[in-house]
Design a protein around this motif. Structure first.
Motif, PDB file in Angstrom:
ATOM      1  N   LYS A  28       0.808  -1.221   0.000  1.00  0.00           N
ATOM      2  CA  LYS A  28       0.000   0.000   0.000  1.00  0.00           C
ATOM      3  C   LYS A  28       0.839   1.267   0.000  1.00  0.00           C
ATOM      4  N   LYS A  29       1.558   1.531   1.105  1.00  0.00           N
ATOM      5  CA  LYS A  29       2.188   2.838   1.277  1.00  0.00           C
ATOM      6  C   LYS A  29       3.404   2.756   2.185  1.00  0.00           C
ATOM      7  N   THR A  42       7.274   9.847   0.361  1.00  0.00           N
ATOM      8  CA  THR A  42       6.042   9.076   0.478  1.00  0.00           C
ATOM      9  C   THR A  42       5.765   8.385  -0.851  1.00  0.00           C
ATOM     10  N   THR A  80       3.047   5.559  -2.709  1.00  0.00           N
ATOM     11  CA  THR A  80       1.797   4.808  -2.657  1.00  0.00           C
ATOM     12  C   THR A  80       1.725   3.905  -3.887  1.00  0.00           C
TER      13      THR A  80
END
Length: 153
Positions: free
Chosen positions: A32-33, A108, A110
């Motif tokens: 996911k992330k 970040t 994703t």
């Protein structure tokens, strides 16, 4: 809160000094992330060599830091454990403010989609909430190089 230390990161990806651009992973949801951090100092070799009068992290290395972060996310997936992730393409790249000595670059990533041994991630690099870079990265996963394993020793 640190989820992965530098040593744990180096156990996952092949990058070593001077080309490892992640200091810690702060959040990780496999498949996911991921959120990671690069602490920038004036002592980085690229700070002295790239625009020495206005030290900053080169844009290409910001993309590399995002790709390394994506690799960790990908390789923490049970489907790709024990393999290596390679950057295939960077699209929709947008750069904002400069990343300078003293900054904490937050990375970040994703996961958008995967298919077989390929996939796409959406990435962002920020400093204090300000955009440094956003990009869509395509990756390819392949077998881990046995020579690399020998060199890790």
């Amino acid at each position: 809160m640190t989820i992965l230390t530098t040593s744990e990161i180096m156990a996952l990806i092949p990058n070593r000094y001077p080309i490892i651009y992640i200091d810690r992973v702060e959040a990780l949801e496999p498949d996911k992330k991921i959120v990671a951090t690069k602490l920038l100092t004036i002592n980085e070799s690229f700070m002295r060599g790239y625009q020495p009068d206005q030290p900053q992290m080169p844009n290409t290395l910001i993309i590399e830091a995002l790709a390394q972060t994506a690799s960790i996310l990908i390789l923490k997936s049970p489907a790709y454990a024990g393999k290596t992730a390679y950057l295939g393409a960077a699209k929709q790249v947008d750069f904002g403010r400069k990343a300078r000595p003293g900054d904490q670059l937050q990375l970040t990533v994703t996961l958008i989609k995967t298919k077989s041994n390929m996939g796409v991630v959406q990435t962002s690099a920020t400093v204090d909430g300000e955009n440094v870079c956003t990009a869509e990265l395509t990756f390819v996963v392949g077998p881990r190089d046995s020579q690399l394993e020998k060199n890790r020793g």
